[in-house]
Scaffold this motif. Structure first.
Motif, PDB file in Angstrom:
ATOM      1  N   TYR A 139      -5.725  -3.706  -0.993  1.00 39.96           N
ATOM      2  CA  TYR A 139      -5.491  -4.827  -1.892  1.00 39.96           C
ATOM      3  C   TYR A 139      -4.331  -5.717  -1.427  1.00 39.96           C
ATOM      4  O   TYR A 139      -3.368  -5.235  -0.805  1.00 39.96           O
ATOM      5  N   PRO A 140      -4.397  -7.003  -1.780  1.00 41.36           N
ATOM      6  CA  PRO A 140      -3.235  -7.876  -1.594  1.00 41.36           C
ATOM      7  C   PRO A 140      -2.087  -7.446  -2.505  1.00 41.36           C
ATOM      8  O   PRO A 140      -2.282  -6.678  -3.451  1.00 41.36           O
ATOM      9  N   VAL A 141      -0.904  -7.985  -2.232  1.00 39.22           N
ATOM     10  CA  VAL A 141       0.298  -7.599  -2.976  1.00 39.22           C
ATOM     11  C   VAL A 141       1.045  -8.851  -3.447  1.00 39.22           C
ATOM     12  O   VAL A 141       1.149  -9.836  -2.711  1.00 39.22           O
ATOM     13  N   ILE A 142       1.556  -8.782  -4.672  1.00 44.65           N
ATOM     14  CA  ILE A 142       2.363  -9.872  -5.232  1.00 44.65           C
ATOM     15  C   ILE A 142       3.683  -9.307  -5.739  1.00 44.65           C
ATOM     16  O   ILE A 142       3.702  -8.388  -6.561  1.00 44.65           O
ATOM     17  N   PHE A 143       4.793  -9.834  -5.246  1.00 40.98           N
ATOM     18  CA  PHE A 143       6.122  -9.509  -5.768  1.00 40.98           C
ATOM     19  C   PHE A 143       6.522 -10.594  -6.767  1.00 40.98           C
ATOM     20  O   PHE A 143       6.415 -11.786  -6.466  1.00 40.98           O
ATOM     21  N   GLY A 167     -11.964 -14.704 -12.326  1.00 40.23           N
ATOM     22  CA  GLY A 167     -12.202 -14.657 -10.885  1.00 40.23           C
ATOM     23  C   GLY A 167     -11.258 -15.516 -10.068  1.00 40.23           C
ATOM     24  O   GLY A 167     -11.506 -15.769  -8.896  1.00 40.23           O
ATOM     25  N   LYS A 168     -10.159 -15.947 -10.669  1.00 38.52           N
ATOM     26  CA  LYS A 168      -9.226 -16.831  -9.964  1.00 38.52           C
ATOM     27  C   LYS A 168      -8.246 -16.074  -9.071  1.00 38.52           C
ATOM     28  O   LYS A 168      -7.603 -16.672  -8.205  1.00 38.52           O
ATOM     29  N   LEU A 169      -8.114 -14.772  -9.295  1.00 43.20           N
ATOM     30  CA  LEU A 169      -7.230 -13.961  -8.472  1.00 43.20           C
ATOM     31  C   LEU A 169      -7.956 -12.691  -8.064  1.00 43.20           C
ATOM     32  O   LEU A 169      -8.425 -11.948  -8.926  1.00 43.20           O
ATOM     33  N   PRO A 170      -8.086 -12.423  -6.769  1.00 41.25           N
ATOM     34  CA  PRO A 170      -8.647 -11.134  -6.359  1.00 41.25           C
ATOM     35  C   PRO A 170      -7.769 -10.000  -6.878  1.00 41.25           C
ATOM     36  O   PRO A 170      -6.549 -10.170  -7.004  1.00 41.25           O
ATOM     37  N   PRO A 171      -8.345  -8.850  -7.200  1.00 43.21           N
ATOM     38  CA  PRO A 171      -7.526  -7.718  -7.653  1.00 43.21           C
ATOM     39  C   PRO A 171      -6.364  -7.467  -6.696  1.00 43.21           C
ATOM     40  O   PRO A 171      -6.560  -7.389  -5.483  1.00 43.21           O
ATOM     41  N   SER A 172      -5.167  -7.348  -7.255  1.00 38.84           N
ATOM     42  CA  SER A 172      -3.957  -7.271  -6.441  1.00 38.84           C
ATOM     43  C   SER A 172      -3.001  -6.227  -6.997  1.00 38.84           C
ATOM     44  O   SER A 172      -3.026  -5.905  -8.190  1.00 38.84           O
ATOM     45  N   ILE A 173      -2.148  -5.721  -6.128  1.00 39.93           N
ATOM     46  CA  ILE A 173      -1.067  -4.823  -6.524  1.00 39.93           C
ATOM     47  C   ILE A 173       0.141  -5.700  -6.858  1.00 39.93           C
ATOM     48  O   ILE A 173       0.610  -6.476  -6.024  1.00 39.93           O
ATOM     49  N   VAL A 174       0.632  -5.590  -8.084  1.00 37.48           N
ATOM     50  CA  VAL A 174       1.746  -6.429  -8.535  1.00 37.48           C
ATOM     51  C   VAL A 174       3.010  -5.580  -8.668  1.00 37.48           C
ATOM     52  O   VAL A 174       3.004  -4.529  -9.325  1.00 37.48           O
ATOM     53  N   PRO A 183       0.628 -10.346   6.547  1.00 39.68           N
ATOM     54  CA  PRO A 183       1.451 -11.173   5.650  1.00 39.68           C
ATOM     55  C   PRO A 183       0.675 -12.209   4.844  1.00 39.68           C
ATOM     56  O   PRO A 183       1.154 -12.642   3.781  1.00 39.68           O
ATOM     57  N   GLN A 184      -0.507 -12.607   5.300  1.00 38.22           N
ATOM     58  CA  GLN A 184      -1.298 -13.563   4.518  1.00 38.22           C
ATOM     59  C   GLN A 184      -1.828 -12.965   3.228  1.00 38.22           C
ATOM     60  O   GLN A 184      -2.306 -13.684   2.350  1.00 38.22           O
ATOM     61  N   PHE A 185      -1.709 -11.631   3.088  1.00 40.24           N
ATOM     62  CA  PHE A 185      -2.128 -10.960   1.859  1.00 40.24           C
ATOM     63  C   PHE A 185      -0.936 -10.575   0.979  1.00 40.24           C
ATOM     64  O   PHE A 185      -1.076  -9.805   0.043  1.00 40.24           O
ATOM     65  N   TRP A 186       0.228 -11.123   1.295  1.00 41.62           N
ATOM     66  CA  TRP A 186       1.435 -10.818   0.521  1.00 41.62           C
ATOM     67  C   TRP A 186       2.044 -12.107  -0.008  1.00 41.62           C
ATOM     68  O   TRP A 186       2.245 -13.060   0.750  1.00 41.62           O
ATOM     69  N   ALA A 187       2.326 -12.114  -1.321  1.00 42.08           N
ATOM     70  CA  ALA A 187       2.924 -13.274  -1.974  1.00 42.08           C
ATOM     71  C   ALA A 187       4.181 -12.841  -2.721  1.00 42.08           C
ATOM     72  O   ALA A 187       4.283 -11.698  -3.174  1.00 42.08           O
ATOM     73  N   MET A 188       5.114 -13.770  -2.863  1.00 33.77           N
ATOM     74  CA  MET A 188       6.325 -13.500  -3.640  1.00 33.77           C
ATOM     75  C   MET A 188       6.737 -14.759  -4.390  1.00 33.77           C
ATOM     76  O   MET A 188       6.744 -15.851  -3.829  1.00 33.77           O
ATOM     77  N   GLN A 230      -5.234 -18.690  -1.907  1.00 30.66           N
ATOM     78  CA  GLN A 230      -4.782 -18.319  -0.560  1.00 30.66           C
ATOM     79  C   GLN A 230      -5.309 -16.940  -0.161  1.00 30.66           C
ATOM     80  O   GLN A 230      -5.712 -16.726   0.988  1.00 30.66           O
ATOM     81  N   PHE A 231      -5.320 -16.003  -1.102  1.00 28.51           N
ATOM     82  CA  PHE A 231      -5.848 -14.673  -0.810  1.00 28.51           C
ATOM     83  C   PHE A 231      -7.342 -14.743  -0.487  1.00 28.51           C
ATOM     84  O   PHE A 231      -7.831 -14.049   0.418  1.00 28.51           O
ATOM     85  N   LYS A 232      -8.079 -15.560  -1.207  1.00 33.48           N
ATOM     86  CA  LYS A 232      -9.519 -15.686  -0.969  1.00 33.48           C
ATOM     87  C   LYS A 232      -9.795 -16.248   0.420  1.00 33.48           C
ATOM     88  O   LYS A 232     -10.709 -15.797   1.119  1.00 33.48           O
ATOM     89  N   ILE A 233      -9.007 -17.229   0.834  1.00 32.59           N
ATOM     90  CA  ILE A 233      -9.151 -17.789   2.179  1.00 32.59           C
ATOM     91  C   ILE A 233      -8.880 -16.713   3.226  1.00 32.59           C
ATOM     92  O   ILE A 233      -9.628 -16.571   4.204  1.00 32.59           O
TER      93      ILE A 233
END
Length: 294
Positions: free
Chosen positions: A60-64, A93-100, A149-154, A276-279
């Protein structure tokens, strides 16, 4: 007065958003680890995606999410009702399932109404390294993350918005998507920890992956001006970014103020993160398909 009451005195907002939504299977829990960087046990909040336990092979992508001044690792749950925002994003459906992840970003002075956290490596602790590097490695070791890193947001709010960019720009090898609510980009500590100045010194090749979202409240002229200037700087550097000026801002009550502002516009920022995660996910799928062709 409203800013002082909620964001400095730490009093509860009079009309706070609802923390949980009926029918949601998302949960918030505090975790901890022994931080060598900070020299103590540190907490972070965790919200796993709804299907995490069912899909054991999925990563999964990650969001801090960074808190503002006089807050802690629980603030995004207790105050800004991030669970309800995530539920809406997943349902739409606007955000892929992510680890927050919601770090405790306070420095060695602790939390106080007299100062904002030092979101950098300084005399009060190496908070920048703690969040931008050490906690990243802890999360990668404990959970099934997509590691590129393209799967990580902060992102964050107020001083947390500043912190997300101040730390993230130094760790573009870990984070490619950064966002700010009600933040600022020139810090009193000086140019070294002012993203407005620092970003202009980063080689353009390192900025290629960066994507940024910023918003500010029209009732906060100083934050608005700082954010708008940073938006213009990113445009000049050719960094894809979006900037919105919304009604309201820091405050004590009202649909467009304080906790409600952050709750409302977290849907906007995380929708941008989701894009961005979808791209990135589509690009990964395309590359994997190419590898399997004879």
């Amino acid at each position: 007065m409203g800013y002082w009451y909620v964001f400095i005195a730490g009093a509860p907002q009079l009309d706070a958003p609802q923390i949980n939504v009926p029918g949601s299977d998302l949960t918030f829990k505090l975790e901890c680890f022994n931080s060598k960087t900070m020299g103590e046990v540190r907490q972070y909040g965790l919200i796993l995606p709804p299907d995490y336990e069912k899909n054991r092979d999925r990563r999964y992508p990650v969001i801090f999410l960074l808190h503002g001044g006089h807050d802690d690792a629980r603030a995004w749950y207790d105050k800004y009702a991030i669970i309800t925002v995530l539920h809406q994003l997943y349902q739409s459906g606007k955000l892929p399932p992510s680890i927050v992840i919601t770090p405790d970003g306070n420095d060695n002075r602790g939390s106080s109404p007299l100062w904002d956290p030092d979101y950098f490596d300084g005399p009060n602790g190496k908070v920048g390294t703690f969040i931008g590097s050490e906690l990243v490695q802890v999360v990668k070791s404990r959970y099934r993350t997509l590691n590129e890193p393209q799967f990580w947001a902060m992102g964050g709010l107020s001083s947390g918005g500043w912190g997300a960019f101040n730390i993230g720009l130094r760790h573009l090898d870990n984070f490619c998507v950064l966002f700010s609510h009600l933040g600022y980009f020139t810090d009193d500590s000086g140019a070294a920890n002012s993203p407005e100045n620092f970003v202009q010194k980063i080689p353009k090749t390192q900025l290629e992956c960066l994507r940024a979202y910023m918003d500010a409240g029209k009732a906060d002229p100083d934050f608005l001006a700082s954010t708008q200037q940073f938006h213009q700087t990113l445009n000049q550097l050719g960094v894809p970014n979006v900037f919105y000026a919304f009604p309201g801002g820091h405050g004590v009550s009202g649909a467009d103020y304080g906790w409600n502002y952050v709750h409302k516009h977290a849907f906007n920022s995380l929708s941008y993160v989701g894009e961005q995660f979808k791209i990135a996910l589509a690009q990964q799928k395309h590359e994997e398909a190419g590898k399997t062709k004879p």
